[in-house]
Write a protein that holds these residues in place. Structure first.
Motif, PDB file in Angstrom:
ATOM      1  N   ARG A   1       0.808  -1.214   0.000  1.00  0.00           N
ATOM      2  CA  ARG A   1       0.000   0.000   0.000  1.00  0.00           C
ATOM      3  C   ARG A   1       0.847   1.271   0.000  1.00  0.00           C
TER       4      ARG A   1
ATOM      5  N   ILE B   1     -13.679  -7.950  -1.249  1.00  0.00           N
ATOM      6  CA  ILE B   1     -12.575  -6.996  -1.109  1.00  0.00           C
ATOM      7  C   ILE B   1     -12.566  -6.026  -2.290  1.00  0.00           C
TER       8      ILE B   1
ATOM      9  N   SER C   1     -15.211  -3.513  -1.793  1.00  0.00           N
ATOM     10  CA  SER C   1     -14.924  -2.536  -0.740  1.00  0.00           C
ATOM     11  C   SER C   1     -13.934  -1.486  -1.223  1.00  0.00           C
ATOM     12  N   PHE C   2     -13.135  -1.832  -2.235  1.00  0.00           N
ATOM     13  CA  PHE C   2     -12.228  -0.849  -2.835  1.00  0.00           C
ATOM     14  C   PHE C   2     -12.880  -0.138  -4.021  1.00  0.00           C
TER      15      PHE C   2
ATOM     16  N   ARG D   1     -12.956  -0.349   7.716  1.00  0.00           N
ATOM     17  CA  ARG D   1     -13.269   0.233   6.408  1.00  0.00           C
ATOM     18  C   ARG D   1     -13.551  -0.848   5.369  1.00  0.00           C
ATOM     19  N   LEU D   2     -12.849  -1.979   5.502  1.00  0.00           N
ATOM     20  CA  LEU D   2     -13.062  -3.102   4.581  1.00  0.00           C
ATOM     21  C   LEU D   2     -14.346  -3.872   4.883  1.00  0.00           C
ATOM     22  N   GLY D   3     -15.016  -3.510   5.988  1.00  0.00           N
ATOM     23  CA  GLY D   3     -16.227  -4.237   6.362  1.00  0.00           C
ATOM     24  C   GLY D   3     -15.949  -5.430   7.261  1.00  0.00           C
TER      25      GLY D   3
END
Lengths: 320, 320
Positions: A74, A124, A127-128, B87-89
Motif C-alpha cells: 500500500r 474486497i 470494498s475498494f 473500512r473493509l467491512g
C-alpha cells in the motif's frame, strides 16, 4: 458476435506486470466488461493469515492505493505491527504493512467463516470500489514449489521462500504446482474464458504466474479451442524480464530467454504474441514458433503507455 | 520446609485483577520464586489469530507496557490495522491494537509451527524480560461458554461474545468450560502447585477466571490436599466486583454476591480468604463457610497497595 461480446475481455494475470496491464486496459474498456483471472500459486499462510500476493497487487493497483515505488503493498503504508513482531523475535522476512495486514485479517476471518476465496476476493474488490470481475483462478489450494539447482541441491522450497526470503537469487531446477491436478476452476472462470470476446495473457512470469493459471484442469483446453482470439504480451524484452526472475528462470529451466522462448511456451493455447519494439527482429522466429507476432511498445512506465499497449493488444485479435 | 520452598509462590490467575496482584507480589518476592498459572478459557480465534486475553494482560502488566487506563492492551497503542479492517467491512468489535496484534501474530505462527501454548507463553514472557514463570493452566483447548438467561433465552454463546460484544450486559443462566474434562495441566502446573510454599488464588472472577483453572483435572485435587497453605483474595468487596461481572454473575448463578459467597465456592480447596476492610463484619460468616478470614485493604489502586496486599496475603498462611 454481439456488440456486447465484442467488448468483453478476460485477462490471465500474475502480479505487478498484470496489474499494470489491467490498469491500462480499464482506460480502454468498461470495468464491467473485464474479468481478471489471477494466479494463486504464490498464496501462502504466515502468522496464521491467508495471504494472496497477486490478488492483492491487482486490487491495490486498480484501486490506486498501490505503493508506486515498489509496485506491491500500500501507498502510505506503516510498519508498526511488523516492527513489534521483529522485537518479539517473530518472522519479519515477509513485509506486511499495517494497512496490508487489515486485508489479510479480513480474508482469513471470512475464510474461517466458510467463504470461498473467490467470494472474499469479490467482497474486497467491492470494498475498494472496483467494478471489474476479479477472480482467483481456483478456490482450491495450489502451491508453487521450487526445486533449487545444485549445489544448493536440497529439497523443494516454498515459492515465497524462493521469491522473497531468497530474493530469487538462487538458480532453480524445477517448478511444480502442488495440488493443481485436483484444483477446480473457480466459479466464473470457465464462463469468462468461453464468453469473453478476447482473452489476454498478461505480461507475467510464464512459469510461476501464468503456469499455475493455465495448468488448472480445463483452462488450457478452453484456450486451445479458441486460440485465434487469445493474445499474450511477452514479459521478456531484449532477453530479460522487465521485473522479477522470469528471464533467469527461462534459461535455468532450459528455454530460450526471449520472446521466441515465450512463443514456444504459449503457442499451444494462444494465437498472437505482442512483442516489444526492441524485439522487432524476433518477429519471424515468433511466427515460426506458431504465434502471430505484433510489435508494440510494451514498457508500461505510465498508465497512458499501459493503455496504449492494451489497445494494441486488443486490436491484434479483434475481428479475428 | 527448606528456605527456598518458604519463598516460592504459585498464583492462580485471571486477567486484570490477577495481573495487578502479581505486580504487587513481584515487589515482595523474587520473580524466579513466582509461578503464575493463568486461565485460558477466554482464549479464542479471530481473524485466524490465536488470542489469549488473560495471558496477555498479565504479560503486559508485569512488563509495564499495559494501558493504565483500561487495564488491558498496550500503552501508546495505535489502531491503524483495525481502522482499515473496519473500512473493509471486517469484524472490529474486539479491540486489537497494532502492537497487540504483533503478539497474536507471533503466537499464531509459533503454534502453527507446532509449539505448545506454554512454550510460546514462555518465549513471549522472555522477550518482555519477565523472570517469573508464566504458564497457561493447560495447553489443551478450554472454551468458556455462556448460556444467557431468558428472555434472551437462546443457545450458548462464546465468552468473548458475552464479555466484549455484549459488554457483559446480559443476565446469564449457566457457565461451562467446553473441553475441560479432557484437558491436561500444562507442563509445570502440577509441579508448581505441589512445590510452592504458598498457593494464592488471585482476586479474579470465581466463575470464568478461577473456575476454568481449578476445574482442569488434577488442579482442584492438589489444592484440596494442601488447602491449609492455599489463600484466596476475594474479588467481591461490599457486595460487588471491583471490576467486571463477577458480582452480577454470582447472583445470577444462585450464589451470594459477597465475600461469604466466595468463601463457599473456595472452601473446598483453599483454607484462608483475604477480605476487604469494608467486609470486616462478614469475617464470622466466612469462618462459618469454612475459610479463615483475614481482613486487609484489597483495593489495588497503586502498585504499592498491591504489594502491601500481596505481603498480607502471604503472611496469612506462612508458617501454617
Amino acid at each position: 458476435m454481439t456488440p456486447g461480446q465484442t467488448e468483453t475481455v478476460a485477462v490471465l494475470a500474475g502480479g505487478v506486470g498484470a496489474a499494470r496491464f489491467l490498469r491500462g486496459l480499464l482506460r480502454v474498456r468498461r470495468p464491467t466488461d473485464v474479468t481478471a483471472i489471477v494466479n494463486v500459486g504464490d498464496d501462502f499462510t504466515l502468522h496464521g493469515l491467508n495471504i494472496s500476493p497477486d490478488l492483492d497487487t491487482v486490487t491495490y493497483t486498480l484501486a490506486s492505493v498501490i505503493n508506486p515505488e515498489t509496485g506491491w503493498g500500500r501507498a502510505g503504508e506503516s510498519w508498526r505491527v511488523l516492527t513489534e513482531l521483529g522485537r518479539l523475535g517473530g518472522q519479519d522476512w515477509f513485509q506486511l504493512g499495517d494497512l496490508d495486514l487489515a486485508l489479510h485479517l479480513y480474508r482469513t476471518q471470512r475464510r474461517s467463516e466458510g467463504a470461498s476465496l473467490s467470494q472474499v476476493t469479490g467482497e474486497i474488490a467491492a470494498s475498494f470500489g472496483l467494478e471489474l470481475t476479479l477472480l482467483p483462478v481456483s478456490d482450491d489450494q495450489i502451491q508453487t514449489r521450487i526445486t533449487p539447482a545444485e549445489p544448493t541441491g536440497a529439497a523443494e522450497i516454498d515459492f515465497q521462500d524462493y521469491f522473497v526470503a531468497q530474493r530469487h537469487g538462487i538458480s532453480i531446477r524445477a517448478v511444480r504446482f502442488a495440488g493443481i491436478d485436483t484444483a477446480r476452476p473457480a466459479p466464473g472462470v470457465i464462463e469468462a474464458l468461453w464468453g469473453s470476446a478476447v482473452v489476454v495473457v498478461a505480461p507475467s512470469n510464464p512459469f510461476v504466474s501464468i503456469g499455475p493459471v493455465v495448468d488448472v484442469p480445463g483452462v488450457r483446453e478452453v484456450l486451445a479451442q479458441r486460440r485465434h482470439s487469445v493474445v499474450a504480451v511477452s514479459p521478456i524484452v531484449g532477453g530479460a524480464s522487465i521485473k522479477g526472475p522470469a528471464g533467469a528462470m527461462m534459461t535455468e529451466l532450459g528455454h530460450e530467454a526471449s520472446a521466441v522462448g515465450v512463443a514456444r511456451l504459449y503457442a499451444e493455447f494462444a494465437g498472437t504474441l505482442v512483442i516489444d519494439d526492441a524485439d522487432r527482429d524476433l518477429a519471424p522466429a515468433v511466427s515460426d514458433a506458431g504465434m502471430s507476432p505484433v510489435v508494440a511498445d510494451t514498457i508500461m512506465s505510465s498508465p497512458e503507455r499501459a493503455a496504449a499497449l492494451a489497445r494494441t493488444t486488443l486490436e491484434a485479435v479483434s475481428g479475428s
